[in-house]
Design an enzyme around this catalytic site. Sequence first.
Site, PDB file in Angstrom:
ATOM      1  N   SER A 159       0.823  -1.208   0.000  1.00  0.00           N
ATOM      2  CA  SER A 159       0.000   0.000   0.000  1.00  0.00           C
ATOM      3  C   SER A 159       0.853   1.252   0.000  1.00  0.00           C
ATOM      4  O   SER A 159       2.005   1.247   0.451  1.00  0.00           O
ATOM      5  CB  SER A 159      -0.927   0.007   1.222  1.00  0.00           C
TER       6      SER A 159
ATOM      7  N   GLU B 159      28.406 -27.009 -18.083  1.00  0.00           N
ATOM      8  CA  GLU B 159      29.272 -26.079 -17.368  1.00  0.00           C
ATOM      9  C   GLU B 159      30.048 -25.080 -18.237  1.00  0.00           C
ATOM     10  O   GLU B 159      30.257 -23.942 -17.821  1.00  0.00           O
ATOM     11  CB  GLU B 159      30.279 -26.870 -16.530  1.00  0.00           C
TER      12      GLU B 159
ATOM     13  N   LEU C 100      -2.604   6.818   9.349  1.00  0.00           N
ATOM     14  CA  LEU C 100      -2.489   7.544   8.086  1.00  0.00           C
ATOM     15  C   LEU C 100      -3.690   7.187   7.210  1.00  0.00           C
ATOM     16  O   LEU C 100      -3.895   6.021   6.875  1.00  0.00           O
ATOM     17  CB  LEU C 100      -1.185   7.161   7.379  1.00  0.00           C
TER      18      LEU C 100
END
Length: 1302
Positions: A339, A1234, A392
């Site tokens: 958020s 490899e 808030l």
Amino acid sequence: MLLLRTCSGITGIRTLVTLAHQTHVSISTVHLYYTIRHYSANACLLPLCQLHGAAVITVEGIGSTKTRIHPVQERIAKAHGSQCGFCTPGMVMSMYALLRNKPQPTMEDITQALAGNLCRCTGYRPIVDGCRTFCQVQSSETNCCQANGVGNCCLNGANNPQLFDKDDFLPLDPTQELIFPPELIVSHHMLFHTTRGYLVWCQHFSEMGLICMANPQTLTFCGERMTWVSPTSLEELVQLKTSNPKAPLVMGNTNIGPDMRFKGVQHPLIISPTRVTELFEVTQTPQGVCLGAGCSLSEVRSLLEKLVPQLPEEKTELFKALIQQLGNLGSQQIRNVASLGGNIMSAYPNSDLNPILAAGNSKVSVISSEVPLNQDFFVSFGKTILKPEEILVSVFIPFSRKGEFVRAFRQAPRKESSFATVTTGMRVFFSEGSRVVQDISIYYGGMGPTTVSAAKTCAAIVARPWDDETLSRAYDILLDELALPPSAPGGKVEFRRSLTLSFLFKFNLEVLQKLREMVGLSREIQRSLHFKYHVSKGQSNQDPVGRPIMHRSAISQATGEAVYCDDIPKTDGELFLALVTSSRAHAKITGLDVSEALQLPGVVDVITSKDIPGKKVRSMFGYHEELLAESKVSCIGQMVCAVVADTRAHAKRGAAAVKISYEDLPDPVFTIEEAVEKSSFFEPLRMIERGNVTEAFKSVDQVYEGEMRMGGQEHFYMETQSMLVVPVGEETEFNVYVSTQWPTLTQDAVAETLDIPSNRVTCHVKRIGGAFGGKVTKTSILASITSVAAWKTNHAVRCVLERGEDMLITGGRHPILGKYKVGFMNDGRIVAADIQYFTNAGNTVDESVLVVEKILLHMDNTYNIPNLRGRAAACRTNLPSNTAFRGFGVPQSIMVVENMVNDVAVVLGRPPDQVREINMYKGLSVTHYKFEFSPENMLRCWEECKAKSDYSARRRAIDQFNQQSRWKKRGMSLIPIKYGIAFAESFLNQAAALVHIYKDGSVLVNHGGTEMGQGIHTKIQQVASRELHIPPSKIYISETSTNTVPNTCPSAASFGTDANGMAVKNACQTLYQRLEPLRQKDPKGSWESWVRAAFFEKISLSATGFHRGPDLYMDWDKMEGQPYAYYTFGACCCEVELDCLTGDYRVRTDIVVDIGRSLNPSVDIGQIEGAFMQGLGLYTLEELKFSPSGLLYTRGPSQYKIPAVCDMPLQFNVYLLSDSHNPHAIYSSKGIGEPVLFLGSSVFFAIKDAVAAARSESGLVGPFSLDSPATPERACLACASRFTQKIPDSKPGSFKPRALNI
């Protein structure tokens, strides 16, 4: 969400799920319409109790092999985008969520959707190619190679045979997708009453839980140690928070969740306000936009993107800067749930959003007041001016004004999905028609414990004209204002300080509009080229060998049905084991108190060394390694004991309760220098020499001495160490289900530990979710400890390491210090070289002696140096023991050699490719260990790579670009490889197989290799298909187990298919020959009829196969031998464009590899690309950081960055050398797993070339030091720009470094 996986047996929920949520928009509370949004989210962070009102879709829900597979699953699988498969469900769900929202995405949409997904196997290219097929306009049309100056166009079918046919794919039909559950649909009445204000979006998914209920009620979930409350109104939320000020508010769980999961933080009460509608309202006013604090970051970005084209341009400066930052903040999956308010209140010092919000004069609203979001808002690390009980509610983001410019910049270790090193928000305002600054605001993140304002710098700029004089003064003030001590948390002090200046300079350039619009490397990932693969003339269309066959498990991996070790269903009474590790690097254990742990709920027992009935140590090279430390510890992370409990959570809690007391021992050894000073080595030390190096130095034109450091590397396999040990119930028999590359080693280790015969232990390996050398020795030790718990409790015991535990305990690639003295002639010929290698082996020997041997055997690479001496030592230190890793010392060995050759070229002022070419083996050649070979294909790879990459023309273009560009430089490199295949330890070059034919004609193949994504089972299936002359569909490979194929050798050294393929070939030929009389008797019969006839004629339909590999050896006393069966060759050309101000770069790559006659081009190309990307990570990105006390800092993906989609070469061309044959391996193929990893160093040397161009602007010429990895920090500082040169040097010894220089 992981609770669903445990309780339901749904195996695909390892990474991502998709959430479908009804969202609604109400404009002026009159016009109303619905939309259904789909969000991908990280399952491990998503609380189940937060999903009230959401529809959860897992990978199993969109398609399966039992019903039908979804087009996303099919395309990723058939485009060869699944190797080990552990990450594939996450890739599928990210793409699925995108397609549900946007059925015809762009390439930018796709790369954004996949940005948060990690893959360690594929290199991402096949995943992106599969997803690209959903684009409405294919990339080849919008970004054709011809339009970008590439000689061989991707549309030229002769040069680019497709590894898959997109016309065979299922079409995507949005009408056939899952519908949103009607039960969750919102009524019009309820929708109308939840909208408020002038312009309102209420789009957060969790809010729907309230709306779906006629009478919304507070939701409360009570756990063993925690209560979760979800209120329905702002008033109720305020009351809860006032009564419980310490209770955290959880919206996206991206902050609290990781703390609880990985740091053991506990909260008795958690408040989840996701159903409080006031937190999701968005209101537009004449001054700006007010966003609800609960709005997700994805929705904030979407909203701003919609508003920008609707508003006058001068009003959108701040919006556009925020959109830019939001695009790089976290990943799509994180942004979907995180958020806006949570991001602000977390108050991270390196926040991406807070600096730009503060610079833009944003404000935050609490219940009764409005608070400016400025310097005073952030009071300390993680703290704001708001009181604990304050909430808030919303964030106000103002419109910008005419004459106002706003920009945001960031630099991070990785381009995307990475915490920023430094961020900034900058805003300047000019009155109309004036260059005098009326107002300016500059904020930085990453320059202290909080978001900081450069107030003094702003004061020096305001009321002055915006010119060089003003800015020059500002740089000096800024440098003084944002000073960091040398030992500041986070490290990188010099780099961070230089970035503050660089960002202000970039802002200056943008404001002045003087930044040249140069044509750079395209930022969109282009289609790749692949050289045409060949099958033999006359080869049957039914013969799959040499054809691009899809990985045999790709579909089940894409649908989530593939079973990994931890997917095995839990049995009754099963227990979980959690390890207790040392917190000291060098200490005596003076006490071990387990009493508190044993009293905790669910804890059954604590396993210590005293409980081991058999061998308590593992022996290697004459050194002993304790399974569980008894009296002394030699590194942080060493295993001391293990807690066994009824659940994973209880075991972890019990492990945290174990108390260990220590007595520190003096003088721990951490660095190579400390080990050398104290002669702390694992013996034997190795040396090899040819010619007379000492005498040769006397006859050369020039001598140069240098050194190079190279950091270690974490395996970061997607599936962490996992095992399940199940007592059979009689005669001490055990089944061990384990993720290991070497089942026999685990079998032997468990038998020795329990003091029982090996025939009582059966190891089963279905598949491995990545290994890269990291699942051999440590896995056997972990399995041994787990087996003791199973033996003692007589219950099945499961052990699955968390990522942080895995990284702490298991070690990785050896860091290295290479020192060299090289003698050469003025024409570039290298006559003599003396090279010393020191590896940091860690606290136990493991395989370190074998690693240093392979280092010396590859130190010549492709160069015929007549006088060559190499010495290598494995340094014994008090860090966790390092172990095998893809390449097994070769990437370190050749890196030092190539850096030496590069230095020779710089000293002589000659192009490095010319010096390399002059010194290459030519004609029939002999290595420094007296092994004869032909370098013909090596030279062909080199020449073909130069031609395919258009090296000469691009080199000229780069030189021209660098003359015209000051702050961006391009560099280019061309690097060769000669890699020895097979084990130098001859006894490991063997393999066995067991093949059964059943009466219905189906075939079961067993062999000793383990499937870890490299496609060995797929290739073995192709071998059996060819030899038995039947379709691959009739052949099945179930697992690798020690009761079907005993005494296996490790799947390693790029030799797995070579050895096991030959064993399977041998068994199949035996069976085919047995059926020959029946075929002659009934030539028109079918395979099934011949098999049935064989059964009735009592002909055995089961056969073993065996391959006795080459007798390889190395005599270190004589310094000669034949340690390898053959060589795989390759060459790689990379071009980079480097931002000298930040160290960021983009890359284009062309690779040519000699792999003989490929058994499966799609698998082999996948191995090439995956190895290259792992090498790119090794040489440019991945850093292991240890504290001064020896604690590994980088224990997880947030601190340790492996390559992501954003790191893919923008153009990635792979060519297989044609007309190559190899008589030493099955069907003339070559091992490929490899070798190509080292070619990732081509990016490093291209960066170094670009850095050299930047340094020349400052008058710096000649060889310079650039250690690996060439991170943005190292590259930027090495450029020595006028900004980095402003940073004063910190005197060594005057401060304590934050991290060891390993």
